[in-house]
Write an enzyme that holds these catalytic residues in place. Sequence first.
Site, PDB file in Angstrom:
ATOM      1  N   SER A 241      -9.015  49.570   3.726  1.00 46.84           N
ATOM      2  CA  SER A 241      -8.824  48.646   2.603  1.00 46.84           C
ATOM      3  C   SER A 241      -7.769  47.583   2.855  1.00 46.84           C
ATOM      4  O   SER A 241      -7.774  46.547   2.218  1.00 46.84           O
ATOM      5  CB  SER A 241      -8.461  49.435   1.345  1.00 46.84           C
ATOM      6  OG  SER A 241      -7.172  49.997   1.504  1.00 46.84           O
ATOM      7  N   TYR A 362       1.842  45.883  -2.558  1.00 43.57           N
ATOM      8  CA  TYR A 362       0.927  47.032  -2.723  1.00 43.57           C
ATOM      9  C   TYR A 362       0.125  47.398  -1.467  1.00 43.57           C
ATOM     10  O   TYR A 362       0.101  46.648  -0.512  1.00 43.57           O
ATOM     11  CB  TYR A 362       0.060  46.930  -3.974  1.00 43.57           C
ATOM     12  CG  TYR A 362      -0.870  45.760  -4.179  1.00 43.57           C
ATOM     13  CD1 TYR A 362      -1.340  44.955  -3.163  1.00 43.57           C
ATOM     14  CD2 TYR A 362      -1.329  45.500  -5.481  1.00 43.57           C
ATOM     15  CE1 TYR A 362      -2.219  43.926  -3.419  1.00 43.57           C
ATOM     16  CE2 TYR A 362      -2.210  44.471  -5.751  1.00 43.57           C
ATOM     17  CZ  TYR A 362      -2.652  43.687  -4.714  1.00 43.57           C
ATOM     18  OH  TYR A 362      -3.514  42.685  -4.974  1.00 43.57           O
ATOM     19  N   GLU A 363      -0.467  48.593  -1.541  1.00 44.23           N
ATOM     20  CA  GLU A 363      -1.148  49.226  -0.404  1.00 44.23           C
ATOM     21  C   GLU A 363      -0.227  49.293   0.818  1.00 44.23           C
ATOM     22  O   GLU A 363      -0.609  48.962   1.940  1.00 44.23           O
ATOM     23  CB  GLU A 363      -2.476  48.528  -0.096  1.00 44.23           C
ATOM     24  CG  GLU A 363      -3.467  48.816  -1.210  1.00 44.23           C
ATOM     25  CD  GLU A 363      -4.905  48.560  -0.842  1.00 44.23           C
ATOM     26  OE1 GLU A 363      -5.273  48.772   0.334  1.00 44.23           O
ATOM     27  OE2 GLU A 363      -5.660  48.179  -1.730  1.00 44.23           O
ATOM     28  N   GLY A 364       0.977  49.736   0.550  1.00 38.35           N
ATOM     29  CA  GLY A 364       1.979  49.831   1.610  1.00 38.35           C
ATOM     30  C   GLY A 364       2.835  48.595   1.603  1.00 38.35           C
ATOM     31  O   GLY A 364       2.330  47.509   1.892  1.00 38.35           O
TER      32      GLY A 364
END
Lengths: 387, 394, 263
Positions: A241, A362-364
């Site tokens: 993703s 976000y997402e890391g």
Amino acid sequence: MDYLLTEEQIMVRDLARKIAQEKVKPIAAELDAKDEFSWPLMKLLAESDLFGVYIEEKYGGMGGGILELCLVTEELSRACGGIAVSYAASALGTDPIILMGTEEQKQKYLPDLASGRKIAAFGLTEPNAGSDAGAMECTAKKDGDHYILNGTKHFITNGGEAETYTIIAMTDKTKGSRGASAFILEKGMPGFTFGKKEDKMGIRPSATRELVFTDCKVPKANLLGKEGQGFILAMKTFDMSRPGVAAQALGIAQGALDLALEYSRQRQQFGRPICSFQGIKFMLADMAAQTEAARGLVYGVARMIDSGNTKVTKESAMAKMFASDTAMRVTTDAVQIYGGYGYMKEYPVEKFMRDAKITQIYEGTNQILRDVIANNLIKESLAASKK
Amino acid sequence: MAIEVIQQKCVGCALCLKSCPFAAIEMVNKVAVIKDNCVACGACIESCKFDAIILRKHDEGVLPEEEYADVWVFGEQKKSVIQSVVYELLGEGKKLAQKRGQKLAVVLLGDKGIEKQAQKLIQRGADKVYVVESPELKNYQDETYTCVLTKLIKDYKPEIVLTGATSIGRSLIPRVAVNLKTGLTADCTGLDIDEEKGLLLQTRPAFGGNIMATIICPHRRPQMATVRHKVMKEAQIDLKYKGEIIKIDAKDFCLSACAKLIDIIEAIEETINLTEADIIVSGGRGIGNPENFKLIEEFAKTIGAAVGASRATVDAGWIPYSHQVGQTGKTVCPKIYFACGISGQIQHLVGMQSADIIIAINKDPDAPIFKIATYGIVGDIFEVLPALIKKFKK
Amino acid sequence: MNIIVCIKQVPDTTEVRINPETNTLIRDGVASIINPFDTYAIEEGLRLKERFGGKVTVITMGPPQAETALREAVSLGVDEAVLLSDRAFAGSDTLATSYALAMGIKKLGEVDVILCGKQAIDGDTAQVGPGIAIWLDMPQATYVKKIEDCKEESGKKVFRVHRMVEEGHEVLDVPLPCMLTVVKEINEPRMPSLKGMMRSKKAEIIKWSAADIQAEEENIGLDGSPTQVMRIFSPEQRKGGEMLHGEVHEIADRLQDVLKELI
């Protein structure tokens, strides 16, 4: 730059561009001000078959891959980062099912997600478990044919709007991250409710909400993979993703660049358009080169994944980190080129700067991603020196 | 008739490609080739510096043997009131009739008693008024009106037939033209007679007003055209003018129709008819958002003006279509036209540039609207309009 | 219900200009699009099919490249597409065009409704739709903004439609088969879908020549076109006047001064 896209990929990109420019862009400011999830636009994306671009044809998708997903996300972001993330987050919620779902689970959930009749969300983050996902407190206790979930997930994109949720919860706290498991939840399951809706700096047309589980009964059949595979699944999901988030950042950068370029040609100072000044030219050149470099990286990683390569953690992290840092820089410069006007909400460019910020988080967070990249580099170097 | 390229003369300069409005020329082996979509407009002939393009006339075509004479105007009426476009057509029609040495006539269809309106038409210069009265003709309906007008033209053979380019005119006249298998030019903004051949020269905007085209109908009769409202000047009233009223029995026509008119619902929002207004205040995309039309409306109210709008604002759904000025909206000819936040795209300009005075207010000093404005103000409409409202309220 | 939609491929007119020095057209990079008004006719055709069932056929007359416009219509969900293309059609005006389209529609067989956009943006004539209605001897309604319903009346289907006129709108009952031209108020055209675009790539476009539709030579092309374009030229531009400078209140004073006789 020519990325040698296939005819189908060009079709996907052009359709997404048409929708973004004709349907999203004109109302982007309004959506931002209203801070409201746009079902009409989601319906439009669904009717155009865009939700299924990366899903296999046998589940009702178009049979493309991550590159197609990235192309759509990028084009939508050029008009509005908030709409793009609503779209991309559905893919984030769907990826775990694609990665580890049984045939039965895929048959049950993928067709509705591919058609966009339903959208998905992914729940990992908790109030006390952000970058440190292993500190998760949400539990899932086995009880006969069911698991009983208790706890809270927060900052969940598409929370409340999605029908299908993939949730990571601890089935065995003593094992740490190896004690996490993944579940497919449906909106309306007893004990599954929604908490606070967040008021965000940017990406405002996207829904960000708390998920609350109070003795939530989830059938055993909804366990994704095996018990204890939850954390690995989450990491594999992020590998898939992160190029999507990168594409979102890339689109935001491109959108801001488009605006800055147009404005610099129209804005006159000292009797000539400001784009004729070297100071502005240098900025434009840097913005364009950085954006293009991000695009090369994003498409490259997407293609790597689509070709079946599963060891993409480092590259995926690089794409997300580089594209989002680029987006922040380019949007900040775009506001600078607009000058005082750029700071005003009446003009579209400041929204891009607000939208860009989240892509670094976000997402890391990009700090975690640098850690991930460096760890992989060191691991590879070690392995090479041992040979 | 067809356009041909003399291959030996063509040097492949491709000048003609640029001149073709229809993209109907392509270069094949460095020679210009005319494609299927050529309409023989002749633009390329003038563009060719080597006389390599010619218009070959197959057969000249022959005019019908019967004698066609007189200029006719369709006397559009609503609720038995003659529409002002008819007076404009009479003004223009008179000039054409005089140049041709012919009579000017009006066809007036309507309910019993419509004959009473005929005198008004004579006072505007009609030499003849053909009247058909019947309850079936009270309101305009495609089928009945088509049938009556077709038959009248067949019986009386006018040389020219003019109609207003209104929703009625543009629905009716193409039907009549196909019945008569003759030519029709829509939406004319200029009419004249070619002195040499006596043909009607019909000039109209095309491509959204970006170009003008003059169109002729050389071999068939009558020559028919619809004319834009508010482009021509109305005929002067002459109370002493003498004309003849020719009543034709409605029984001569088939007045049955398949389609039935059930109701006419008048829109309430349109308090001022835009095309008739003396002063118009129009808003464009530069006003920022739909709410700001309130400021436009306030100013309009202060000076007793109607509210107009650019296509961009109508397309964006800020204001109903009935306010749109321009090629695809209304043509207006007010004494004063305020263009607020309107950049001045050609398709807007064709709808308002015959206003006596144009006042443009725009932030962008390079906006094309300033090229045609009588008075130009570079500034923020949110500063200028309130100042004007204050000033004119006094 | 057999629904026919007539469309035209047009240049994107907002980009067409005349070069004032050479008096020639600047057409560089002008894209061909489906006439915007026709997109509402396509959408209404698809909606009629969704409401009453049946089939939507789109038809156009034009050069071979008009095929792209038809494929675009197929990508939106149209069932069948017909291209009338023949050198003999070249130079058609509205009379000849309406004849050719009418003959093409005749060959298609049974028809319930023909939909057209209110006019084309390149010519703005609004003549072809009503022309087709006459060639096929059908009732018509122009400027339709709503198709309310379809009911049976003494064995005949009748559409109740609302048509826009200057002062509001008219309500009409029009028996089928009929020809309707539609305005943009009638609907909001849908976006194409990927599946539709894939289908349109492979879709077979029916191509008919003048002979295929049994068009009489005297009615088509230049011979069937009574009107001729005599010349084209740039529109005359009104001259600009005076720019008003200074403080806002000074400008207001000045304007009041020049307009005081008129307001």
